[in-house]
Write a protein that holds these residues in place. Structure first.
Motif, PDB file in Angstrom:
ATOM      1  N   ILE A 143       0.819  -1.210   0.000  1.00 25.32           N
ATOM      2  CA  ILE A 143       0.000   0.000   0.000  1.00 25.32           C
ATOM      3  C   ILE A 143       0.856   1.264   0.000  1.00 25.32           C
ATOM      4  O   ILE A 143       0.424   2.314  -0.451  1.00 25.32           O
ATOM      5  N   GLY A 144       2.052   1.174   0.532  1.00 26.52           N
ATOM      6  CA  GLY A 144       2.924   2.340   0.589  1.00 26.52           C
ATOM      7  C   GLY A 144       2.842   3.089   1.918  1.00 26.52           C
ATOM      8  O   GLY A 144       3.349   4.204   2.044  1.00 26.52           O
ATOM      9  N   ARG A 145       2.179   2.496   2.906  1.00 30.91           N
ATOM     10  CA  ARG A 145       2.095   3.106   4.235  1.00 30.91           C
ATOM     11  C   ARG A 145       1.845   2.003   5.254  1.00 30.91           C
ATOM     12  O   ARG A 145       1.405   0.911   4.910  1.00 30.91           O
ATOM     13  N   ARG A 146       2.129   2.330   6.506  1.00 27.74           N
ATOM     14  CA  ARG A 146       1.838   1.377   7.590  1.00 27.74           C
ATOM     15  C   ARG A 146       0.321   1.267   7.747  1.00 27.74           C
ATOM     16  O   ARG A 146      -0.392   2.239   7.497  1.00 27.74           O
ATOM     17  N   PRO A 147      -0.171   0.103   8.162  1.00 25.64           N
ATOM     18  CA  PRO A 147      -1.617  -0.002   8.389  1.00 25.64           C
ATOM     19  C   PRO A 147      -2.037   0.848   9.582  1.00 25.64           C
ATOM     20  O   PRO A 147      -1.277   1.050  10.525  1.00 25.64           O
ATOM     21  N   THR A 148      -3.252   1.363   9.489  1.00 20.45           N
ATOM     22  CA  THR A 148      -3.811   2.083  10.645  1.00 20.45           C
ATOM     23  C   THR A 148      -4.046   1.055  11.758  1.00 20.45           C
ATOM     24  O   THR A 148      -3.986  -0.160  11.521  1.00 20.45           O
ATOM     25  N   ALA A 149      -4.363   1.528  12.936  1.00 20.70           N
ATOM     26  CA  ALA A 149      -4.634   0.616  14.055  1.00 20.70           C
ATOM     27  C   ALA A 149      -5.811  -0.299  13.722  1.00 20.70           C
ATOM     28  O   ALA A 149      -5.792  -1.497  14.014  1.00 20.70           O
ATOM     29  N   ASP A 150      -6.833   0.259  13.085  1.00 12.25           N
ATOM     30  CA  ASP A 150      -8.008  -0.531  12.706  1.00 12.25           C
ATOM     31  C   ASP A 150      -7.635  -1.569  11.650  1.00 12.25           C
ATOM     32  O   ASP A 150      -8.066  -2.723  11.716  1.00 12.25           O
ATOM     33  N   GLU A 151      -6.846  -1.167  10.674  1.00 11.54           N
ATOM     34  CA  GLU A 151      -6.411  -2.110   9.633  1.00 11.54           C
ATOM     35  C   GLU A 151      -5.539  -3.210  10.223  1.00 11.54           C
ATOM     36  O   GLU A 151      -5.693  -4.387   9.874  1.00 11.54           O
ATOM     37  N   ALA A 152      -4.646  -2.855  11.134  1.00 15.07           N
ATOM     38  CA  ALA A 152      -3.793  -3.864  11.784  1.00 15.07           C
ATOM     39  C   ALA A 152      -4.648  -4.866  12.561  1.00 15.07           C
ATOM     40  O   ALA A 152      -4.398  -6.077  12.527  1.00 15.07           O
ATOM     41  N   ARG A 153      -5.672  -4.357  13.234  1.00 12.77           N
ATOM     42  CA  ARG A 153      -6.579  -5.235  13.985  1.00 12.77           C
ATOM     43  C   ARG A 153      -7.297  -6.181  13.034  1.00 12.77           C
ATOM     44  O   ARG A 153      -7.399  -7.378  13.276  1.00 12.77           O
ATOM     45  N   LEU A 154      -7.787  -5.652  11.894  1.00 13.88           N
ATOM     46  CA  LEU A 154      -8.493  -6.479  10.914  1.00 13.88           C
ATOM     47  C   LEU A 154      -7.558  -7.530  10.303  1.00 13.88           C
ATOM     48  O   LEU A 154      -7.972  -8.678  10.071  1.00 13.88           O
ATOM     49  N   LEU A 179      -6.871  -4.193  -2.001  1.00 12.26           N
ATOM     50  CA  LEU A 179      -6.442  -4.773  -0.719  1.00 12.26           C
ATOM     51  C   LEU A 179      -7.198  -4.126   0.438  1.00 12.26           C
ATOM     52  O   LEU A 179      -7.675  -4.822   1.345  1.00 12.26           O
ATOM     53  N   VAL A 180      -7.372  -2.824   0.403  1.00 17.41           N
ATOM     54  CA  VAL A 180      -8.102  -2.118   1.455  1.00 17.41           C
ATOM     55  C   VAL A 180      -9.563  -2.568   1.474  1.00 17.41           C
ATOM     56  O   VAL A 180     -10.128  -2.794   2.539  1.00 17.41           O
ATOM     57  N   ARG A 181     -10.176  -2.727   0.254  1.00 19.60           N
ATOM     58  CA  ARG A 181     -11.567  -3.213   0.189  1.00 19.60           C
ATOM     59  C   ARG A 181     -11.675  -4.632   0.746  1.00 19.60           C
ATOM     60  O   ARG A 181     -12.594  -4.949   1.493  1.00 19.60           O
ATOM     61  N   TRP A 182     -10.732  -5.501   0.366  1.00 18.18           N
ATOM     62  CA  TRP A 182     -10.745  -6.889   0.873  1.00 18.18           C
ATOM     63  C   TRP A 182     -10.674  -6.909   2.394  1.00 18.18           C
ATOM     64  O   TRP A 182     -11.381  -7.655   3.054  1.00 18.18           O
ATOM     65  N   LEU A 183      -9.850  -6.059   2.937  1.00 15.92           N
ATOM     66  CA  LEU A 183      -9.663  -6.000   4.382  1.00 15.92           C
ATOM     67  C   LEU A 183     -10.951  -5.559   5.080  1.00 15.92           C
ATOM     68  O   LEU A 183     -11.264  -6.023   6.169  1.00 15.92           O
ATOM     69  N   ALA A 184     -11.742  -4.691   4.419  1.00 10.71           N
ATOM     70  CA  ALA A 184     -12.972  -4.175   5.013  1.00 10.71           C
ATOM     71  C   ALA A 184     -14.147  -5.143   4.876  1.00 10.71           C
ATOM     72  O   ALA A 184     -15.156  -4.996   5.561  1.00 10.71           O
ATOM     73  N   GLU A 185     -14.012  -6.153   4.004  1.00 12.25           N
ATOM     74  CA  GLU A 185     -15.097  -7.129   3.829  1.00 12.25           C
ATOM     75  C   GLU A 185     -15.292  -7.935   5.109  1.00 12.25           C
ATOM     76  O   GLU A 185     -14.348  -8.132   5.880  1.00 12.25           O
TER      77      GLU A 185
END
Length: 190
Positions: A143-154, A179-185
């Motif tokens: 993605i080019g950045r560290r995951p947010t806390a919520d993304e890391a949790r997911l 990838l972000v959409r997949w993570l939010a599913e």
């Protein structure tokens, strides 16, 4: 709340007040004293050792001492130290006293089990941290950045639900917004 007439609230006394009563019998209540400390109990154990000449009498007094230490109204948590003090002074007397010996062995066994469980939990926590770090780094590269806390949790929730392999595959196969959409599913449990 005051105790009923004729009842001595020994838990409201100090170790010095109990010692001043002049009988080793009163010393068994020392762990209940509001000012009980390891140092004070060391003196109590020495006093019982010096004044109670027979091993059987000392064993009875130490048994009562340990029972009152288990009550622990002030949260002193001195029971383990007290066992060690008596064992050091009496060279195994408590272990030879049937009920106390059983209590000590049971407490040691529980302590070992707790230690093993803590070790397992620490090992599991370290493994989870390593997985989170690895998957987080992979996410960051894609993605080019560290995951947010919520993304890391997911990411971790998905790894727990379906295994790190599925998450690794998604992190390698999907790019950017996909990838972000997949993570939010919603997570489908395997």
């Amino acid at each position: 709340m005051a105790p009923p007439p004729g009842v001595d609230a020994v838990y409201q006394r100090t170790v010095a007040e109990l010692r001043a009563r002049g009988s080793v019998l009163w010393l068994v209540f020392a762990p209940l004293a509001r000012d009980a400390t390891a140092a004070a109990l060391r003196e109590v154990v020495a006093e019982i050792h010096a004044e109670a000449k027979a091993a059987a009498e000392r064993a009875e007094l130490y048994t009562a001492l340990l029972v009152t230490a288990a009550i622990d109204p002030w949260g002193h948590n001195l029971r383990k130290e007290l066992i060690d003090m008596v064992e050091d002074k009496e060279e195994g007397l408590l272990r030879r006293t049937p009920i106390i010996g059983e209590m000590i062995i049971e407490a040691e066994r529980r302590g070992e089990l707790r230690g093993e469980l803590r070790g397992e939990l620490r090992g599991e926590e370290r493994a989870q941290e390593a997985i989170a770090e690895l998957l987080g780094r992979l996410f960051a590269r894609r993605i080019g950045r560290r995951p947010t806390a919520d993304e890391a949790r997911l990411i971790l929730e998905r790894a727990r639900a379906n295994g790190p392999g599925e998450v690794t595959d998604a992190l390698l196969d999907l790019e950017g917004e996909a990838l972000v959409r997949w993570l939010a599913e919603p997570i489908r449990h395997a």
